[in-house]
Motif scaffolding. Sequence first.
Motif, short mmCIF file in Angstrom:
data_model
loop_
_atom_site.label_atom_id
_atom_site.label_comp_id
_atom_site.label_asym_id
_atom_site.label_seq_id
_atom_site.Cartn_x
_atom_site.Cartn_y
_atom_site.Cartn_z
N UNK A 167 7.32 9.76 -18.26
CA UNK A 167 7.98 10.86 -18.95
C UNK A 167 7.74 12.13 -18.14
N UNK A 168 8.39 13.26 -18.47
CA UNK A 168 8.22 14.48 -17.66
C UNK A 168 6.76 14.92 -17.52
N UNK A 169 5.96 14.76 -18.58
CA UNK A 169 4.54 15.15 -18.49
C UNK A 169 3.81 14.29 -17.47
N UNK A 170 4.01 12.98 -17.54
CA UNK A 170 3.37 12.09 -16.58
C UNK A 170 3.82 12.35 -15.15
N UNK A 171 5.11 12.62 -14.98
CA UNK A 171 5.63 12.89 -13.64
C UNK A 171 5.02 14.16 -13.06
N UNK A 172 4.83 15.17 -13.90
CA UNK A 172 4.23 16.43 -13.43
C UNK A 172 2.79 16.23 -12.97
N UNK A 173 2.07 15.27 -13.57
CA UNK A 173 0.67 15.06 -13.16
C UNK A 173 0.54 14.02 -12.05
N UNK A 174 1.67 13.54 -11.53
CA UNK A 174 1.61 12.68 -10.35
C UNK A 174 1.93 11.22 -10.57
N UNK A 175 2.28 10.80 -11.76
CA UNK A 175 2.66 9.41 -11.98
C UNK A 175 4.13 9.29 -11.60
N UNK A 176 4.40 8.58 -10.51
CA UNK A 176 5.77 8.49 -10.03
C UNK A 176 6.26 7.05 -9.87
N UNK A 177 5.48 6.07 -10.34
CA UNK A 177 5.88 4.67 -10.22
C UNK A 177 6.97 4.30 -11.22
N UNK A 178 7.85 3.42 -10.78
CA UNK A 178 8.90 2.85 -11.61
C UNK A 178 8.76 1.34 -11.52
N UNK A 179 8.68 0.67 -12.67
CA UNK A 179 8.61 -0.79 -12.70
C UNK A 179 9.98 -1.32 -13.09
N UNK A 180 10.57 -2.13 -12.21
CA UNK A 180 11.90 -2.70 -12.43
C UNK A 180 11.70 -4.17 -12.82
N UNK A 181 12.09 -4.52 -14.05
CA UNK A 181 11.82 -5.86 -14.57
C UNK A 181 13.07 -6.51 -15.15
N UNK A 182 13.08 -7.84 -15.12
CA UNK A 182 14.09 -8.62 -15.81
C UNK A 182 13.47 -9.14 -17.09
N UNK A 183 14.26 -9.14 -18.18
CA UNK A 183 13.75 -9.52 -19.49
C UNK A 183 14.53 -10.72 -20.03
N UNK A 184 13.90 -11.46 -20.93
CA UNK A 184 14.52 -12.63 -21.55
C UNK A 184 15.59 -12.22 -22.55
N UNK A 185 15.45 -11.05 -23.13
CA UNK A 185 16.37 -10.60 -24.17
C UNK A 185 16.52 -9.10 -24.07
N UNK A 186 17.49 -8.57 -24.75
CA UNK A 186 17.67 -7.12 -24.78
C UNK A 186 17.10 -6.59 -26.09
N UNK A 187 16.65 -5.36 -26.07
CA UNK A 187 16.12 -4.74 -27.28
C UNK A 187 14.93 -5.49 -27.84
N UNK A 188 14.95 -5.71 -29.15
CA UNK A 188 13.81 -6.37 -29.81
C UNK A 188 14.12 -7.84 -30.08
N UNK A 189 14.79 -8.49 -29.13
CA UNK A 189 15.12 -9.90 -29.30
C UNK A 189 13.89 -10.78 -29.31
N UNK A 190 14.07 -12.02 -29.76
CA UNK A 190 12.93 -12.91 -29.89
C UNK A 190 12.86 -13.95 -28.78
#
Length: 198
Positions: A167-190
Amino acid sequence: MLAVGAAVAAVVLMGAGGGDSPDDKPTASASSSPRPTLSLPSELPSKLPSEVPTRLPSQFPTELPSEFPSGLESLIPSLAADEVPYYLLQAGDCFDTDAARPGQAAKRSCQEPHDAEVVKVTELEGDYATDSALKKAASDLCEQTLNSKAESQPEDTVRGILVQYPDPTGYRVGIDDVACSLAADTGAGSRKLTQPLT
């Protein structure tokens, strides 16, 4: 044995200058080499500390803040053994998500049911003041890699993507990593992934 003891005592007395009469004069010795002398201080310090502290000061703070400032919760690692902030994930890590804790990921074995698998971790560069600007930049960094990886999966294996970014607060303090993931479902799927991505 007695004669040796007397000789040692005599040497010590001579070395200490034990003559009583003023007529006693030092005699020349057969050896002309200088003799070492030992000089001890005549007085020891009279003021030595009489007490050694046995306890620590009691003025340590007793009240510490119990809450972190708003918006920083996602930056602090959880105490759960399997839960980590998303920015500590690496490519190939499998994990579960919790909608109530969007910045956290509960690591899982890729051989067991799990929500998603990290395909790529990358870094944001530039200036972003809003969440929507960060979201767009993070999505752009992940798009090509995730589309390519999704195409190589067996049909109906993955149904969604998950892009985690600071989020903007984290980015301002130096957290700049982005995790790109594939998921089994979208949203809150089971649905779950049950093995590593191919």
